[in-house]
Design a protein around this motif. Structure first.
Motif, short mmCIF file in Angstrom:
data_model
loop_
_atom_site.label_atom_id
_atom_site.label_comp_id
_atom_site.label_asym_id
_atom_site.label_seq_id
_atom_site.Cartn_x
_atom_site.Cartn_y
_atom_site.Cartn_z
N LYS A 60 13.61 7.88 -20.43
CA LYS A 60 13.23 6.58 -21.00
C LYS A 60 12.90 5.58 -19.90
N LEU A 61 13.62 5.66 -18.78
CA LEU A 61 13.38 4.73 -17.67
C LEU A 61 11.98 4.91 -17.10
N TYR A 62 11.48 6.15 -17.09
CA TYR A 62 10.13 6.38 -16.56
C TYR A 62 9.09 5.64 -17.40
N PHE A 63 9.14 5.80 -18.72
CA PHE A 63 8.14 5.15 -19.57
C PHE A 63 8.34 3.64 -19.61
N ARG A 64 9.59 3.20 -19.48
CA ARG A 64 9.84 1.76 -19.47
C ARG A 64 9.34 1.12 -18.17
N GLY A 65 9.28 1.91 -17.08
CA GLY A 65 8.87 1.37 -15.80
C GLY A 65 7.38 1.42 -15.54
N LEU A 66 6.58 1.93 -16.49
CA LEU A 66 5.13 1.97 -16.30
C LEU A 66 4.56 0.55 -16.26
N ASP A 67 3.54 0.37 -15.41
CA ASP A 67 2.90 -0.96 -15.32
C ASP A 67 2.30 -1.36 -16.65
#
Length: 734
Positions: A567-574
């Protein structure tokens, strides 16, 4: 003139518009009905709460009175004058102190529950009544605003209909004028063609004849051509005028269409949310205050009860036999203190109060002293053995009476069926089949203990009596040697006894999904329960260094932390996975009742996205669909997964109501999870990685979070004895 086909098409367009307006009007009516229903349910809920607390107040006051009667009954008994002094002296003992504290605790509970009843009647119930009154008033005002907004919306729709009809009318006039103009042009061309043919005739004529013909036809031709030209000019002017009107009408229609769509979207996205907010104005906050008042009252009752129970618990922990024995002896010192020694009472003037060791009784005393010493050695050895058996038996009895079987927490773990306390308690301590056997074993052990105690006390009495005689004779004979070897041995035995105690699918996404697919499909609360932030950071940093910490078959990572990394990966997208440009187009499908129609609409909208984005979406949603198939184990169905991933994958644009739009986003994500195979193209149409379901060998949860099978511990071994044995029942636990 317009053709019949065009006329039918215009009628179909108008009919379609009228049908759409009719559906909107029906939807508006249903909205008001829905709000009415919510208001009725709210009023009913508040009425039920009032009735509930009114009845609960009656129960609390009855309970308070019964507790008061119970406490007074026994307090009066303890305050009676009969044996008052004895009871006063007994009150210093720890069991009596516990009894007094228990009665005081009942008195405290009685007062607390009376206070609770008063709070229900005079505080909490009036709060609910006030909330009900306020909610009805605010709903009425909100409904008036909603009706006005709906009337304004229908007015806009009617204006659009009028503008559309005007556009159709002017466009029809323009088409008719254009048709008439073309007809005039054709007549002009026909007339001009006829004149040309007459001029091109090749029949030889005399000059006089030609002059005569020309003089006769010239006025006729000029009049006809002039008339046609005049008609053409008139129709040209009419066409130009109608064409301009049609263009202006079309512009007005397009402007009105855009304005109407904006008003409709604004009403459904903003106005409805604002109306509902007005209906809810203060309701939840007031209900929160009322319930917090109830919780405060209950918590204060619990705090008071807990304080009293802590005092009683301290008294229970202070129950101590040796201390009470000491207090009892100190209180009744005159009863338990040893009496004065018996003095030698001389007879008939005999004043010698000591033993005589002179001959001829010296030899007899020496022989008797030796016999006593031998007898004492044997008795002490025998009595030490009896004492060992007695102490072991006492330890067994203490184990029996100090077993920690007082925790009844399981009796209060009520199921949803709210089974009766009796049926729960019937499975507890008192109903166990082993109770009778345990009681019989305890009584048998007690009987054996008292047998040994009696034997030990009798032996100790005999030893004391013989030791007194032996010591006096020894003192009399002046012997200095001691005969305590056996006693020393016994002490040594006693001492010993006391001592016994960068790809199409990012590596982070692919690795996390692969790990969860192998080990976490059945993990309860996956993506909902937060993992360890330290482990999440460690795994994330490892991926950022180009490593794959989840490679291989090891599954010693925390499953919630792995889910947190994904979830952190998708939340961290620009930029969110679903671009803001397609937000409105995607949200508009939520109003469709058919999930299949939604899927088709979503597929059409997503076709404009880049291939790489579609590949990641296809991979992710195929995994989420697979995960939702284990919802009975992991408690995460498509809607729960949508709640977790909705805010991460699709952000709500600024200027929109976050709460209402987020609900639409969650519904959209749920639809995509369910129909991912319909929405995203297959590998033939979109080249790239495809999520594959693990094989049957991997389709189980082998994570460390899965509970191991329960292994029954062996029952404690026992050595049982009867009355005729010197052994004792001792529980051997390993």
């Amino acid at each position: 003139m317009t053709s019949p086909a065009k006329f039918r098409k215009d009628k179909e367009i108008v009919a379609e518009y009228e049908t759409q307006v009719k559906e909107i009007r029906a939807q508006l009516v249903e909205q008001l009905k829905c709000l009415d229903q919510q208001c009725e349910l709210r009023v009913q809920l508040l009425q039920d709460l009032q009735d509930f607390f009114r009845k609960k107040a009656e129960i609390e006051v009855d309970y308070s009175r019964n507790l008061e009667k119970l406490a007074e009954r026994f307090l009066t008994k303890t305050r009676s004058t009969k044996d008052h002094l004895l009871k006063k002296e007994q009150s210093i003992l720890s069991p009596v102190n516990c009894w007094n504290l228990l009665l005081l605790q009942v008195k405290r509970e009685s007062r607390d529950h009376a206070t609770l009843s008063d709070l229900y009647l005079n505080n909490i119930i009036p709060r609910f009544a006030q909330i009900s009154e306020d909610s009805g008033r605010l709903f009425k005002k909100s409904k008036e605003v909603g009706v006005q907004l709906q009337e304004d919306l229908m007015k806009v729709l009617n204006e659009l209909y009028t503008v559309m009809k005007t556009y159709h009318m002017y466009n029809t006039d323009s088409i008719n004028a254009e048709s008439k103009l073309k007809e005039a042009e054709k007549q002009e061309e026909k007339q001009m063609g006829r004149s040309g043919r007459q001029d091109d005739r090749q029949t030889p004529r005399s000059p006089d004849t030609l002059a005569s013909i020309k003089s006769d036809e010239k006025p006729v031709r000029r009049s006809s051509v002039k008339k046609i030209e005049k008609m053409k000019e008139k129709r040209q002017a009419k066409y130009t005028e109608n064409k301009l009107k049609a263009i202006k009408a079309r512009n007005e229609y397009l402007l009105a269409l855009e304005a109407t769509n904006g008003c409709v979207f604004k009403y459904y996205i903003h106005d409805l949310s604002d109306i509902i907010d007005c209906c809810d104005l203060g309701y939840h906050a007031s209900l929160h205050r009322a319930l917090r008042t109830y919780l405060s009252a209950e918590q204060n009752v619990e705090t008071s009860k807990h304080s009293g129970l802590e005092t009683l618990e301290g008294a229970a922990e202070s129950l101590e036999a040796n201390g009470d024995k000491q207090k009892l002896m100190e209180t009744y010192n005159n009863v338990f203190c040893p009496p004065a020694r018996f003095d030698f009472q001389s007879h008939m003037g005999d004043t010698m109060g000591v033993m005589c060791a002179q001959q001829p009784v010296e030899g007899d005393l020496i022989q008797r002293c030796q016999q006593l010493q031998s007898r004492l050695s044997t008795l002490k050895i025998e009595n030490d053995e009896v004492k060992k058996t007695m102490e072991a038996t006492l330890s067994t009895i203490q184990d029996m009476v100090t077993v920690e079987d007082y925790d009844v927490s399981e009796c209060f773990h009520h199921s949803n069926s709210m089974e009766s306390v009796k049926s729960t308690f019937s499975e507890s301590y008192l109903s166990k089949p082993s109770l009778a056997k345990r009681r019989a074993n305890q009584q048998e052990t007690e009987q054996f203990y008292f047998t040994k105690l009696k034997e030990f006390l009798e032996g100790r009495n005999l030893i004391t009596k013989l030791e007194a005689k032996h010591d006096l004779i020894q003192k009399t004979l002046g012997e200095s040697q001691k005969t305590d070897c056996c006693l020393a041995s016994g002490r040594r035995n006693s001492s010993v006894r006391k001592q016994d105690s960068g790809e199409a699918i990012p590596l982070m996404v692919e690795s996390c999904i692969r790990f969860i697919s192998r080990h976490g499909l059945q993990h309860e609360g996956i993506f909902r329960v937060s993992g360890s932030q330290v482990e999440v950071n460690d795994i994330k940093n490892a991926f950022e260094r180009g490593e794959d910490p989840l490679a291989g078959d090891q599954n010693d990572h925390d499953m919630d932390s792995i889910a947190g990394v994904l979830k952190l990966y998708f939340r961290g997208l620009d930029h969110a996975l679903f671009p803001k440009e397609v937000f409105h187009d995607l949200i508009s499908c939520v109003s469709m009742e058919s999930l299949q129609e939604r899927a088709v609409h979503i597929k059409k909208v997503l076709q404009s996205l880049p291939s790489k984005t579609l590949i990641i979406m296809r991979y992710l949603f195929a995994f989420l669909n697979h995960l939702s198939q284990y919802s009975e184990e992991n408690m995460m169905d498509p809607y729960n997964l949508a709640i977790c991933f909705g805010p991460t994958l699709m952000s709500v644009p600024e200027g929109h109501d976050q709460v209402s739009c987020q609900a639409h986003v969650n519904e959209l994500i749920k639809t995509i999870i369910i129909h991912h195979d319909t929405i995203f193209p297959g590998p033939q149409d979109l080249q790239g990685p495809v999520y594959t379901i693990p094989g049957a060998g991997d389709d189980f949860c082998d994570s460390p979070h899965c509970e191991p099978p329960l292994v029954e511990e062996p029952a404690p071994e026992t050595i049982s004895v009867g009355h005729n044995s010197e052994d004792v029942t001792v529980a051997l636990t390993t």
